[in-house]
Every structure is written in C-alpha cells, then in structure tokens.
Enzyme design. Structure first.
Site, mmCIF file in Angstrom:
data_model
loop_
_atom_site.group_PDB
_atom_site.id
_atom_site.type_symbol
_atom_site.label_atom_id
_atom_site.label_comp_id
_atom_site.label_asym_id
_atom_site.label_seq_id
_atom_site.Cartn_x
_atom_site.Cartn_y
_atom_site.Cartn_z
ATOM 1 N N GLY A 107 0.813 -1.214 0.000
ATOM 2 C CA GLY A 107 0.000 0.000 0.000
ATOM 3 C C GLY A 107 0.845 1.261 0.000
ATOM 4 O O GLY A 107 0.512 2.249 -0.671
ATOM 5 N N GLN B 92 -7.853 -0.070 3.983
ATOM 6 C CA GLN B 92 -8.630 -0.609 5.102
ATOM 7 C C GLN B 92 -10.073 -0.928 4.709
ATOM 8 O O GLN B 92 -10.841 -1.434 5.533
ATOM 9 C CB GLN B 92 -8.651 0.391 6.275
ATOM 10 C CG GLN B 92 -7.306 0.588 6.936
ATOM 11 C CD GLN B 92 -6.840 -0.640 7.736
ATOM 12 O OE1 GLN B 92 -7.608 -1.571 7.999
ATOM 13 N NE2 GLN B 92 -5.570 -0.646 8.102
ATOM 14 N N GLY C 259 -2.217 -6.256 -0.134
ATOM 15 C CA GLY C 259 -2.540 -7.666 0.039
ATOM 16 C C GLY C 259 -2.685 -8.108 1.484
ATOM 17 O O GLY C 259 -3.593 -8.865 1.826
ATOM 18 N N HIS C 260 -1.801 -7.593 2.360
ATOM 19 C CA HIS C 260 -1.739 -8.210 3.694
ATOM 20 C C HIS C 260 -2.895 -7.827 4.607
ATOM 21 O O HIS C 260 -3.012 -8.377 5.695
ATOM 22 C CB HIS C 260 -0.389 -7.928 4.362
ATOM 23 C CG HIS C 260 -0.162 -6.533 4.824
ATOM 24 N ND1 HIS C 260 -0.272 -6.165 6.148
ATOM 25 C CD2 HIS C 260 0.174 -5.408 4.158
ATOM 26 C CE1 HIS C 260 0.008 -4.877 6.268
ATOM 27 N NE2 HIS C 260 0.278 -4.398 5.074
ATOM 28 N N CYS D 157 1.260 0.989 11.896
ATOM 29 C CA CYS D 157 2.261 1.412 10.924
ATOM 30 C C CYS D 157 3.085 2.581 11.442
ATOM 31 O O CYS D 157 4.082 2.934 10.863
ATOM 32 C CB CYS D 157 1.612 1.815 9.604
ATOM 33 S SG CYS D 157 0.503 0.582 8.992
HETATM 34 C C1 LIG Z 1 -4.915 3.227 5.230
HETATM 35 C C2 LIG Z 1 -3.567 2.627 5.009
HETATM 36 N N1 LIG Z 1 -2.848 3.020 3.952
HETATM 37 C C3 LIG Z 1 -1.635 2.510 3.686
HETATM 38 C C4 LIG Z 1 -1.074 1.549 4.491
HETATM 39 C C5 LIG Z 1 0.271 0.991 4.141
HETATM 40 O O1 LIG Z 1 0.128 -0.254 3.501
HETATM 41 P P1 LIG Z 1 1.349 -1.293 3.451
HETATM 42 O O2 LIG Z 1 1.534 -1.794 4.846
HETATM 43 O O3 LIG Z 1 0.895 -2.360 2.508
HETATM 44 O O4 LIG Z 1 2.525 -0.553 2.925
HETATM 45 C C6 LIG Z 1 -1.775 1.113 5.631
HETATM 46 C C7 LIG Z 1 -1.178 0.133 6.568
HETATM 47 O O5 LIG Z 1 -1.659 -0.050 7.660
HETATM 48 C C8 LIG Z 1 -3.067 1.664 5.883
HETATM 49 O O6 LIG Z 1 -3.783 1.257 6.929
#
Ligand SMILES: Cc1ncc(COP(=O)(O)O)c(C=O)c1O
Length: 393
Positions: A76, A187, A207-208, A333
C-alpha cells in the site's frame, strides 16, 4: 528463530495485518514454482506470464475494471506514493498552474508524507475533518476552488478509527474543479463498499490486509491519468512501475481478493455482529467509555475504536498483551504510540480522552471467543491502566 510461544491468543489487530488465507498461500506456492521471468519470450517466461495474466484477469474481473488499470506494487505504501507523488507531478506537467495537492488531515502517513515529500514543487493543503472525523464537502469545495490543486487524496476508511469518507461524493466535487482524485482503500477492501468501478481514477489496495502475504499491493489506475514514475528501471507495467513482475504475489493477491469479495456480504454481516457485541460489552462494563465514531457515523465493519477516559493506551496494550490479547492504539504502521494520535488531534479529541484510545479490529479469523476474551479482560485491565495513568499525571 521465532519463539515457539503457541498459547492461543485473541488476535484483535486485523487492521494492522490479517492472517494469511490458505487459498493465497496455495496460489503463492504453486506460482513460485513456475520458473521464468514473465517478460522473457521463451517457453518458461511464457508460462510465468500466463500465471501472471491469470492473476491479473481475476483481479480485474473482481474489481470490475479493465486489466490495463492494474499496477502491481510492493504494498500500500508504494501504491500510495505512486498515486500521490506520481499523480500530482503528472497533473503539474499537464498544467503548470496545478501547484497544490490536497490531503485529508487524518490520512495514513503513506499519503500524508508522500504529499509532504513533494517538497517545494507543491503546496500541501490539509483538508480538515469535523469532530466525527469526516470531511466537509463545503470545505473540500473551498480548498479546491482556485483550480490550483492537481490531486486530492483521501482514505476511504481511516486506519485508526475506521471512519468512512463519502469518496464518490467528494470525488464529484473534485472533478468539478479539474482535480484528480486518489483514494486509499487499504482498510476498506472487504469491510466497506468500494467506489463504483472507475468512479475514482486512482485507488490503492494492499494484500496483507485481506489475507495475501505482505509484499504486494495494487494501484488501480485509469491509464488516461498521467503518472510520473517514482522509480526508474526497465519500463515494466506501462513504464509506470518498473521491476520484474511478481507472478507469485500477484497470484496470492488474486486468490485473497477473490475470497474477500466473494464472501463480503456474509462476512461483513458477521463482523458487524461481532463489532456490535464488542461495543455493547464495552458500554456495559465501562459506561464512561466513548466510541470514537459517534452514532450515525459510518465505520468500516472491522474496526471498533474506543476512548477510555483516564486510561493510558500504552499500558492498556501491555496489560492486554499479558493476557494473550493483541490490540492496537494508533496505527501499527506508526512507530511508538505514546504520543497523542495525529488522527485524534485532527478530530479535536481532548488529550485526556485521546491518551486512552484502543483500536480493536476484526478479520476473517475472528470469533465470538475473541470478543468474549477481551470483554472478560477489560475490567481489570482498565482498572490497572487507570491506576498507572494516575501515577504519571
Ligand atoms: C490506510 C492505510 N494506507 C496505507 C497503508 C500501508 O500499507 P502497506 O503496509 O501495505 O505498505 C496502511 C497500513 O496499515 C493503511 O492502513
């Protein structure tokens, strides 16, 4: 070596990452055994290409968009960066007066920081949310009215609170100002209605959060949108995202997405029911607790975000963890959760409430037992967290 701690835990952190789906694991492993680079013209390359094409066809069919709209990424964060930076720079190249980018103030750092990282080429306009965490259409209209905003980005479902934005309605306003729209749907997939296919020209998924492994994401991008690539290389994926095409991850993503969307109606109802039990249980055990999303505010089906007055998020998480319960306060994150969440700050949640924030998030492996365990643990956990918090005030 990973420790062999196998005591069953109640996992209530699916918004951070969810369990790998067996279908995604199988798809990954089967495709990982296919030798060949999908862009090689020999038979092995063609076999790898066929596996990749199958995955992309499946994803495109499930999302209801042409295959040419799909740009595979590593996750993401990368998809958000490509959309926000690549889209803003593309809009500026097409029209040199488009020197601003607009971002929802409560969005994930993957879009907020991507916008800020544009540096001196762009003014960043943060779009304020109201006390319910929602963007106000009038304020959005005003922020875009001077015609200088090349791209607006907003998350469909907030990663901390789960609060949903009216992406289609706000995108219509943006279109009226000639502003390109990107939505981060990371999300939302499987937990909220996605915009109608093609209603938003740029959309991020990962994906995750849906049962594929970490390491694959997707930018659903209208090929008519000029995107400036964010990495240089061999020109794969219409030159927008170079790098060897990753057929195994694409296959896993396709399998996870197919299962997620195929099951969505029943699964969303099941998670709504578990979420309602959690909310009712929390209200009963602590009448002072405040649900962050007030009555009438639409929230993704998997997130229950609560503010416990007088408690402290860090100790809540620690005490729950001790009792075999995985939860989260801010977004997993963002490193360290001791500082007040910028999301809650942007919603003007008073600090004494924001400090006691807890995010419980559900997913495809969640059960009534998970809900029962957290509700059973919370009274003592809250009492102890409040005792700790009162010592440090
Ligand atoms: C709304 C949102 N955008 C982007 C991301 C980042 O995605 P990724 O972990 O696949 O880089 C997250 C991760 O929690 C998220 O919740």
């Amino acid at each position: 070596m990973v420790s062999a701690d196998r005591a069953p835990r109640a996992y209530l952190d699916h918004a951070a990452t969810t369990a790998l789906r067996p279908s995604a694991r199988e798809a990954y492993l089967a495709t990982a055994d296919v030798l060949g680079n999908p862009t090689s013209i020999h038979a092995s390359g063609r076999r790898a290409r066929a596996a990749l094409d199958d995955a992309l066809d499946s994803i495109a069919a499930d999302l209801g968009v042409p295959r040419t709209w799909l740009v595979l990424t590593s996750g993401g964060t990368e998809a958000d960066n490509l959309a926000v930076r690549g889209g803003a720079l593309g809009a500026l190249a097409a029209d040199p007066t488009r020197t601003a980018v607009a971002v929802c103030a409560t969005d994930h750092p993957a879009t907020l920081e991507a916008a800020r990282a544009l540096g001196t080429s762009h003014e960043v306009r943060e779009l304020p949310v109201d006390a319910d965490g929602r963007l106000d259409p009038g304020a959005v209209d005003e922020a875009l009215a001077d015609g200088r905003v090349g791209l607006m980005t907003l998350a469909l479902a907030n990663n901390e609170t789960g609060i949903l934005q009216d992406v289609e309605g706000l995108a219509a306003i943006a279109r009226g100002h000639g502003t390109l729209v990107h939505t981060d749907a990371v999300q939302a997939v499987g937990h909220a209605d996605l915009p109608a296919p093609g209603a938003v020209p740029l959309m991020t998924m990962t994906g995750h959060k849906i049962g594929a492994p970490v390491g694959v994401g997707l930018l659903v991008a209208d090929p008519d949108v000029p995107l400036v690539p964010q990495s240089a290389g061999g020109g794969q994926q219409r030159g927008v995202r170079s790098g060897t095409l990753d057929a195994p991850h694409a296959a896993a993503l396709a399998a996870a997405l197919h299962e997620t969307l195929g099951d969505a109606e029943a699964e969303r109802a099941r998670l709504r029911d578990l979420g309602a039990r959690l909310r009712a249980g929390i209200r009963a055990l602590d009448p002072s607790a405040r649900l962050t999303a007030g009555d009438g505010v639409d929230v993704a089906d998997h997130v229950v975000h609560v503010l416990f007055p007088g408690a402290d998020a860090q100790s809540l998480l620690y005490l729950l963890d001790e009792r075999g319960i995985d939860a989260s306060a801010g977004s997993a994150c963002s490193a360290g959760v001791t500082q007040a969440s910028p999301v809650l700050e942007a919603m003007h949640v008073p600090e004494h409430l924001a400090r006691g924030a807890l995010r419980l998030s559900l997913g495809w492996t969640s059960t009534q037992d998970d809900v029962a365990r957290v509700l059973a643990a919370l009274p003592e956990v809250l009492e102890r967290s409040r005792a700790v918090a009162s010592l440090t005030r």
